[in-house]
Design an enzyme around this catalytic site. Sequence first.
Site, PDB file in Angstrom:
ATOM      1  N   SER A  33      37.523 -42.788  25.829  1.00  0.00           N
ATOM      2  CA  SER A  33      38.959 -42.464  25.767  1.00  0.00           C
ATOM      3  C   SER A  33      39.448 -42.376  24.336  1.00  0.00           C
ATOM      4  CB  SER A  33      39.753 -43.532  26.522  1.00  0.00           C
ATOM      5  OG  SER A  33      39.323 -44.839  26.132  1.00  0.00           O
TER       6      SER A  33
ATOM      7  N   GLY B 288      36.255 -47.734  28.261  1.00  0.00           N
ATOM      8  CA  GLY B 288      35.773 -46.451  28.750  1.00  0.00           C
ATOM      9  C   GLY B 288      35.927 -45.358  27.713  1.00  0.00           C
TER      10      GLY B 288
ATOM     11  N   LYS C 246      29.160 -50.580  21.563  1.00  0.00           N
ATOM     12  CA  LYS C 246      28.912 -49.147  21.347  1.00  0.00           C
ATOM     13  C   LYS C 246      29.414 -48.695  19.976  1.00  0.00           C
ATOM     14  CE  LYS C 246      33.340 -48.030  21.978  1.00  0.00           C
ATOM     15  NZ  LYS C 246      34.229 -47.274  21.094  1.00  0.00           N
TER      16      LYS C 246
ATOM     17  N   THR D  36      31.785 -41.832  21.850  1.00  0.00           N
ATOM     18  CA  THR D  36      31.998 -42.396  20.514  1.00  0.00           C
ATOM     19  C   THR D  36      30.935 -41.940  19.530  1.00  0.00           C
ATOM     20  OG1 THR D  36      32.877 -44.346  21.643  1.00  0.00           O
ATOM     21  CG2 THR D  36      32.527 -44.543  19.294  1.00  0.00           C
TER      22      THR D  36
ATOM     23  N   ASP E  97      31.265 -44.564  27.304  1.00  0.00           N
ATOM     24  CA  ASP E  97      31.896 -44.821  26.011  1.00  0.00           C
ATOM     25  C   ASP E  97      30.932 -44.573  24.863  1.00  0.00           C
ATOM     26  OD1 ASP E  97      34.087 -45.446  24.508  1.00  0.00           O
ATOM     27  OD2 ASP E  97      34.135 -47.567  25.009  1.00  0.00           O
TER      28      ASP E  97
END
Length: 348
Positions: free
Chosen positions: A141, A139, A194, A251, A247
């Site tokens: 983070s 996720g 990702k 990112t 995510d």
Amino acid sequence: MSARKAAVLVAGSWGTALASVLADNEFDVNIWTRNAAQADEINRDRRNLKYTDDAELSPRIAATVSMEEALRGAEAVLFVAPSAVMREVARQAAPYLSPESVVIHATKGFEPETMKRMSVVLAEELTGVDPASVVVLSGPSHAEEVIRRCPTTVVVAAGELTAAERAQDVLINSYFRVYTNPDAIGVEVGGALKNIIALGAGLSDGLGFGDNAKAALLTRGLAEIARLGVTMGGHALTFAGLSGVGDLVVTCTSRHSRNWRAGYMLGQGKPLDDVLRTMGMVVEGVKTTKAAHALARQYEVSMPITDQLYEVLFAGKEPQVAVGHLMGRVRTHEIEEIAGASGVKWTF
């Protein structure tokens, strides 16, 4: 009443941030590192300067170079090792791991040599653990924000729902919200892939291509992630969730992202070896690009962005030429139908 115990393997930025979450949840946390100087710094100074700058660590966190000591009495064990060394760390942990521990991994990548997901690697090495009970944490983070207790929302997934719920109970608190998901494959694949698109987003920014290009990159990048993920057995809706869109956005748009920063330097003309030396920490997207390029061929899935990034990273193609090849592809439809591992068709 004795305190609950948890172990975190290893003491990088994300491992240290998760150790802080556990400490805030009133766990005594042993964080394992093979670096004795790093362990001394954590225990003596309450700092892990290389990875978490000047953040002060909880007195509930103790660092150790002994795997046996780290795992002794641990109710929860979090594997946060880089993908390239996850198997080695799991092999060292296996003799000391209690079958009662909930096993969670928070590493976003594939094993470079085998292209296996991290949960598969753990299941192969931790032979006393039911593979369906290995929990994936993913996720949006950034470690830098979690350790500052910024509001963060993640997802934990496992084939066995009770394992995911145990992980949820261990980790959730007032600033770290945790959802469960039964689709461990989708969560794992989304979290890994990702990083490739984040490299591309950084490269696009480094070339000065602007917001239009980056928005297109994220959108079509998500299509690639979903195509491969569903073909490998993930569920389409997972890629619209925290480990997919969530995510991907964080990112690809933040300077906290190592993958974005690496891509940005590549876009400014720096060679890959120089970029990796400058970063000083693992950039998972580089190895993941190589793995995804091979997986796309194995599963016969079209991944043009991944293909062009592979050429830039490993075949010396100029980024501007790669963009030209992407923009000059034959015309096609945005919405397409594919059959996933279940044989059920879906569209995106």
